[in-house]
Write an enzyme that holds these catalytic residues in place. Sequence first.
Site, PDB file in Angstrom:
ATOM      1  N   SER A 128      -2.350   4.276   5.419  1.00  0.00           N
ATOM      2  CA  SER A 128      -1.361   4.004   4.732  1.00  0.00           C
ATOM      3  C   SER A 128      -0.625   4.063   6.011  1.00  0.00           C
ATOM      4  O   SER A 128       0.640   2.798   5.619  1.00  0.00           O
ATOM      5  CB  SER A 128      -1.386   4.089   4.001  1.00  0.00           C
ATOM      6  N   HIS A 185      -6.312  -0.173   1.441  1.00  0.00           N
ATOM      7  CA  HIS A 185      -5.342  -1.529   3.074  1.00  0.00           C
ATOM      8  C   HIS A 185      -6.439  -2.207   4.026  1.00  0.00           C
ATOM      9  O   HIS A 185      -5.931  -3.141   4.799  1.00  0.00           O
ATOM     10  CB  HIS A 185      -4.238  -0.360   3.175  1.00  0.00           C
ATOM     11  N   LYS A 202      -2.627  -5.180  -3.552  1.00  0.00           N
ATOM     12  CA  LYS A 202      -1.373  -5.085  -2.101  1.00  0.00           C
ATOM     13  C   LYS A 202      -2.079  -6.298  -1.524  1.00  0.00           C
ATOM     14  O   LYS A 202      -1.694  -7.093  -2.015  1.00  0.00           O
ATOM     15  CB  LYS A 202      -2.344  -3.856  -1.443  1.00  0.00           C
TER      16      LYS A 202
END
Length: 385
Positions: free
Chosen positions: A179, A207, A239
């Site tokens: 990240s 991610h 996300k």
Amino acid sequence: MDLKAALALDLEQRQAQSLYRYRRVLEGPQGPESQVDGRRVWTFCSNDYLGLANHPKIRVAFMQGVQEYGVGSGAAHLVTGHSRAHHQLEEALAEFVGRPRALLFSSGYLANLGVISALLGHQDAVFEDRLNHASLLDGGLLAGARFKRYRHRDCQALEAALAAREARRKLVVTDGVFSMDGDLAPLPELATVARRFDAWLLVDDAHGLGVLGEGGRGSLAHWELGMAQVPVLVGTLGKALGTFGAFVAGEETLIETLIQQARTYIYTTAPPPAVAAATLASLRLAEAESWRREKLAHLIAQFRQGAAQLGLQLMDSQTPIQPLLVGDSAAALKLSESLLARGMLITAIRPPTVPAGSARLRITLTAAHSETQVERLLEALAEAL
């Protein structure tokens, strides 16, 4: 020293070390242009990678979910909190990542704490990349298993650690995309090492999901790996998918074990059903609109090419996370404030989120950004530096 004085001293020390954190107040929806603390800025630090957090179809799905289910879920999943919306989303997520089942958690942090502690105990051992997300590290520590961190992306170090440790069960834990650095874990090599030592591999693809691989199915799709290599997959929904919550996906036995034993699932109120309804709509958009990933890849290439021409010290990342290494925490803060004065919001990331001496600006790009905005960002960076 009383509590107030002791805490005040701690806070003063953080300020002196340029490690104090402040919250900014967003006065509207997520987007490349936002109203923050009363001023209009271009935002380059959001995890809304596909630009879906404020998509009209997802807003409509959320409001329809509220009309059907109300606002709160009212209880944990195992009481009365598990709605049809939750169940439909779990089935869709399982299909999306190509696994028999998926299980929703109220956050990614809770998912990682829950799955690691449900699988391991005092007789076991957990092996984690040094740069794993805090939730993975905390999960390993709280499980009570013997805990070992290996050098970042170093499969030889992992192999040595696995060979040196006897345990009933061994679990290797890694982020799919790291990240704060934006680089990818070497999942094929990690899977090979784990199998050699009869260890399980857990990948948190917070991610990578929605961004990497065919159809946005994440890091495992990028590396063409399946359940045989990675039996435990964790994904977050807040996300690239633009909503909230998380899930764990795997075999039937894994999911049933988590339902029975994952304390962060059993004893936590379920997410609002309307969020599940919105996430299902978001998942369908992410699958159907491949142009979002294509545009994002184009913007990443544009930014990296422009940064190279400016001589900027970007870290090695081909993902939307493009860290600009600064080093000193005070210098990183100063650069962040200089960019804010130019209308660019990019948060300075400092220890302990990153190792000492590696403070940085964590620049992130989204499909909602434009080429012009990326050009302006590069101009602002050139001026500020």
